[in-house]
Design a protein around this motif. Structure first.
Motif, PDB file in Angstrom:
ATOM      1  N   UNK A 195     -12.802   1.601 -18.017  1.00 52.67           N
ATOM      2  CA  UNK A 195     -13.823   0.777 -18.657  1.00 52.67           C
ATOM      3  C   UNK A 195     -14.051  -0.446 -17.762  1.00 52.67           C
ATOM      4  N   UNK A 196     -13.872  -1.647 -18.267  1.00 52.24           N
ATOM      5  CA  UNK A 196     -14.067  -2.843 -17.443  1.00 52.24           C
ATOM      6  C   UNK A 196     -12.749  -3.487 -17.015  1.00 52.24           C
ATOM      7  N   UNK A 197     -11.659  -2.768 -17.153  1.00 50.66           N
ATOM      8  CA  UNK A 197     -10.350  -3.323 -16.785  1.00 50.66           C
ATOM      9  C   UNK A 197     -10.172  -3.339 -15.268  1.00 50.66           C
ATOM     10  N   UNK A 198      -9.246  -4.174 -14.839  1.00 52.08           N
ATOM     11  CA  UNK A 198      -8.869  -4.207 -13.426  1.00 52.08           C
ATOM     12  C   UNK A 198      -7.792  -3.150 -13.185  1.00 52.08           C
ATOM     13  N   UNK A 199      -8.010  -2.315 -12.187  1.00 51.12           N
ATOM     14  CA  UNK A 199      -7.077  -1.228 -11.908  1.00 51.12           C
ATOM     15  C   UNK A 199      -6.002  -1.663 -10.924  1.00 51.12           C
ATOM     16  N   UNK A 200      -4.750  -1.459 -11.312  1.00 49.59           N
ATOM     17  CA  UNK A 200      -3.638  -1.499 -10.364  1.00 49.59           C
ATOM     18  C   UNK A 200      -3.213  -0.055 -10.134  1.00 49.59           C
ATOM     19  N   UNK A 201      -3.366   0.406  -8.916  1.00 51.57           N
ATOM     20  CA  UNK A 201      -2.982   1.772  -8.561  1.00 51.57           C
ATOM     21  C   UNK A 201      -1.560   1.739  -8.015  1.00 51.57           C
ATOM     22  N   UNK A 202      -0.677   2.511  -8.618  1.00 56.23           N
ATOM     23  CA  UNK A 202       0.735   2.548  -8.245  1.00 56.23           C
ATOM     24  C   UNK A 202       1.073   3.866  -7.578  1.00 56.23           C
ATOM     25  N   UNK A 235      -0.796   5.778 -12.320  1.00 62.44           N
ATOM     26  CA  UNK A 235       0.324   6.177 -11.469  1.00 62.44           C
ATOM     27  C   UNK A 235       0.314   7.691 -11.287  1.00 62.44           C
ATOM     28  N   UNK A 236      -0.194   8.181 -10.126  1.00 64.09           N
ATOM     29  CA  UNK A 236      -0.059   9.606  -9.812  1.00 64.09           C
ATOM     30  C   UNK A 236       1.411   9.895  -9.468  1.00 64.09           C
ATOM     31  N   UNK A 237       2.074  10.652 -10.307  1.00 62.78           N
ATOM     32  CA  UNK A 237       3.523  10.846 -10.180  1.00 62.78           C
ATOM     33  C   UNK A 237       3.810  12.053  -9.297  1.00 62.78           C
ATOM     34  N   UNK A 238       4.567  11.812  -8.240  1.00 60.77           N
ATOM     35  CA  UNK A 238       5.000  12.876  -7.339  1.00 60.77           C
ATOM     36  C   UNK A 238       5.761  13.938  -8.112  1.00 60.77           C
ATOM     37  N   UNK A 239       5.655  15.191  -7.674  1.00 65.11           N
ATOM     38  CA  UNK A 239       6.282  16.301  -8.406  1.00 65.11           C
ATOM     39  C   UNK A 239       7.788  16.351  -8.169  1.00 65.11           C
ATOM     40  N   UNK A 240       8.451  15.292  -8.528  1.00 65.69           N
ATOM     41  CA  UNK A 240       9.900  15.207  -8.430  1.00 65.69           C
ATOM     42  C   UNK A 240      10.418  14.967  -9.848  1.00 65.69           C
ATOM     43  N   UNK A 273     -10.643   2.767  -3.729  1.00 65.30           N
ATOM     44  CA  UNK A 273     -11.824   1.924  -3.525  1.00 65.30           C
ATOM     45  C   UNK A 273     -12.202   1.145  -4.775  1.00 65.30           C
ATOM     46  N   UNK A 274     -11.799   1.633  -5.949  1.00 62.33           N
ATOM     47  CA  UNK A 274     -12.137   0.968  -7.212  1.00 62.33           C
ATOM     48  C   UNK A 274     -10.969   0.150  -7.765  1.00 62.33           C
ATOM     49  N   UNK A 275      -9.891   0.050  -6.976  1.00 62.63           N
ATOM     50  CA  UNK A 275      -8.713  -0.693  -7.422  1.00 62.63           C
ATOM     51  C   UNK A 275      -8.884  -2.192  -7.195  1.00 62.63           C
ATOM     52  N   UNK A 276      -8.136  -2.958  -7.978  1.00 59.33           N
ATOM     53  CA  UNK A 276      -8.062  -4.403  -7.777  1.00 59.33           C
ATOM     54  C   UNK A 276      -6.879  -4.738  -6.873  1.00 59.33           C
ATOM     55  N   UNK A 277      -5.756  -4.037  -7.090  1.00 60.98           N
ATOM     56  CA  UNK A 277      -4.539  -4.221  -6.302  1.00 60.98           C
ATOM     57  C   UNK A 277      -3.859  -2.862  -6.173  1.00 60.98           C
ATOM     58  N   UNK A 278      -3.210  -2.635  -5.036  1.00 59.22           N
ATOM     59  CA  UNK A 278      -2.389  -1.435  -4.821  1.00 59.22           C
ATOM     60  C   UNK A 278      -0.926  -1.850  -4.798  1.00 59.22           C
ATOM     61  N   UNK A 279      -0.081  -1.140  -5.550  1.00 59.63           N
ATOM     62  CA  UNK A 279       1.371  -1.270  -5.442  1.00 59.63           C
ATOM     63  C   UNK A 279       1.895   0.040  -4.875  1.00 59.63           C
ATOM     64  N   UNK A 280       2.592  -0.014  -3.739  1.00 59.90           N
ATOM     65  CA  UNK A 280       2.948   1.252  -3.095  1.00 59.90           C
ATOM     66  C   UNK A 280       4.214   1.159  -2.263  1.00 59.90           C
ATOM     67  N   UNK A 281       4.952   2.282  -2.225  1.00 54.28           N
ATOM     68  CA  UNK A 281       6.005   2.451  -1.225  1.00 54.28           C
ATOM     69  C   UNK A 281       5.607   3.540  -0.226  1.00 54.28           C
ATOM     70  N   UNK A 282       4.356   3.978  -0.308  1.00 53.26           N
ATOM     71  CA  UNK A 282       3.843   5.003   0.608  1.00 53.26           C
ATOM     72  C   UNK A 282       3.480   4.384   1.962  1.00 53.26           C
ATOM     73  N   UNK A 283       3.164   5.246   2.924  1.00 51.65           N
ATOM     74  CA  UNK A 283       2.797   4.766   4.245  1.00 51.65           C
ATOM     75  C   UNK A 283       1.308   4.684   4.469  1.00 51.65           C
ATOM     76  N   UNK A 284       0.613   5.839   4.347  1.00 47.61           N
ATOM     77  CA  UNK A 284      -0.797   5.901   4.701  1.00 47.61           C
ATOM     78  C   UNK A 284      -1.677   4.944   3.928  1.00 47.61           C
TER      79      UNK A 284
END
Length: 366
Positions: A195-202, A235-240, A273-284
């Motif tokens: 909706x109109x919320x700010x997205x934090x992508x984890x 949060x797209x959760x890795x298949x672990x 591209x639509x995120x406000x902030x990214x939180x990540x331990x990924x590389x790319x």
């Protein structure tokens, strides 16, 4: 006619190799052989379908609870047979996965030249990230072409004694990929949910973070969501299974945190591209998000993408709950800080890395 074999096995490798393969397919005077190891399966197949890449060989090594020893030894045995059949002039690998290491070693055993894309990334801590840091250092020892994404990566290779004639600064192919994937009119169920919320992508899945560090990360995310009512987290959760269980336990009954399946690259890039902030331990994503002017908080104690830290596009928080909350709050509450990070110059290139790499592979011999 030059024969070039491209080998990869995981979703991140496939994404960053795709524009190189597409560029190779366009060129005359080259026979391109694509070999996937299947170190990942479903997530890898998604990328192949999106970019319309049909492997010539699929080693299909993936099995439940696979170990690093199993991955390495199985690729060595299976790829050795294929290299002996195809007799490529060059084997091209990417980054720092176990597939990258094993494929390079197999090429070396067969005295085939090795081209290493995304060469020179370093933390100089062999267990951070694990096993990637050692993988990429060992590939660097035996590679014949070293395609460094940045000046810092180039300088790391020079310090390690690599031949300066075989090192090229090209930028990162991750930036090239965005030209294929970002769609201004992109829409789906997740965008509607925001909706109109700010997205934090984890994104959080590193081996070294599993356990207590991951729980600290999740607790920090919970506190952030509780503090800011206009924030939602995807949060797209890795298949672990361990990741899935931990996420469900910590985020139980959190309506503004959505746990979802791993995403195809098009959906993922458009969510970035639509995120406000990214939180990540990924590389790319540390390279992709700055290209889209999205601030990144890195959930690791060190990063091999130090040039992003120096440029101001990455904020290091590690896995300490208080530090994560502090970095996010600063971005949420200080417009000047947010603008400084978001508008820092991306050090990872101009989107022409793939064409540069293919030009070099076709025009010269080591």
């Amino acid at each position: 006619m030059k024969k070039i074999m491209v080998v990869f096995g995981t979703r991140p490798e496939a994404i960053k190799m795709a524009p190189v393969i597409k560029e190779l397919y366009k060129r005359d005077g080259v026979n391109t052989i694509v070999c996937v190891t299947g170190q990942h399966r479903e997530m890898l197949n998604q990328v192949l379908e999106i970019f319309d890449i049909k492997p010539d060989y699929n080693l299909e090594i993936m099995k439940e609870s696979q170990t690093l020893g199993y991955i390495t030894s199985t690729i060595l045995m299976k790829l050795d047979e294929i290299i002996k059949i195809e007799k490529p002039d060059i084997v091209v690998v990417h980054g720092d996965t176990t597939t990258t290491f094993a494929a390079s070693l197999s090429a070396f055993y067969n005295k085939v030249e090795i081209a290493h894309i995304e060469a020179g990334l370093r933390t100089y801590n062999k267990y951070s990230p694990y096993p990637e840091e050692v993988n990429r250092q060992m590939v660097g020892i035996i590679s014949d072409y070293n395609f460094a994404p940045t000046k810092l990566a180039y300088e790391n290779l020079i310090k390690e004694g690599k031949n300066i004639k075989n090192i090229y600064i090209t930028g990162n192919t991750a930036i090239d990929v965005l030209k294929y994937t970002i769609k201004p009119d992109f829409d789906n169920e997740y965008i509607k949910w925001l909706d109109n919320s700010k997205l934090i992508l984890l994104t959080a899945h590193r081996r070294e973070n599993i356990g207590v560090p991951l729980e600290r990360i999740f607790e920090a995310v919970k506190e952030i969501v509780d503090r800011y009512q206009d924030v939602k987290v995807i949060y797209p959760v890795h298949k672990n299974p361990i990741l899935i269980e931990t996420a469900k336990k910590v985020f139980e009954n959190m309506e503004r945190i959505k746990l979802i399946e791993p995403l195809d690259v098009v959906t993922f890039h458009n969510l970035i591209s639509k995120s406000h902030i990214i939180l990540t331990d990924s590389g790319g994503i540390q390279e992709e998000a700055p290209a889209l002017n999205i601030p990144v908080v890195v959930l690791r104690d060190s990063t091999e993408r130090q040039e992003g830290v120096e440029a101001g596009t990455l904020l290091m928080a590690g896995t300490d709950k208080e530090k994560i909350v502090e970095k996010v709050c600063s971005l949420m509450e200080r417009k000047d800080e947010y603008e400084r990070v978001a508008k820092s110059i991306n050090p990872y290139g101009d989107g022409t890395a793939s064409s540069q790499i293919v030009d070099i592979l076709l025009e010269r011999n080591v």
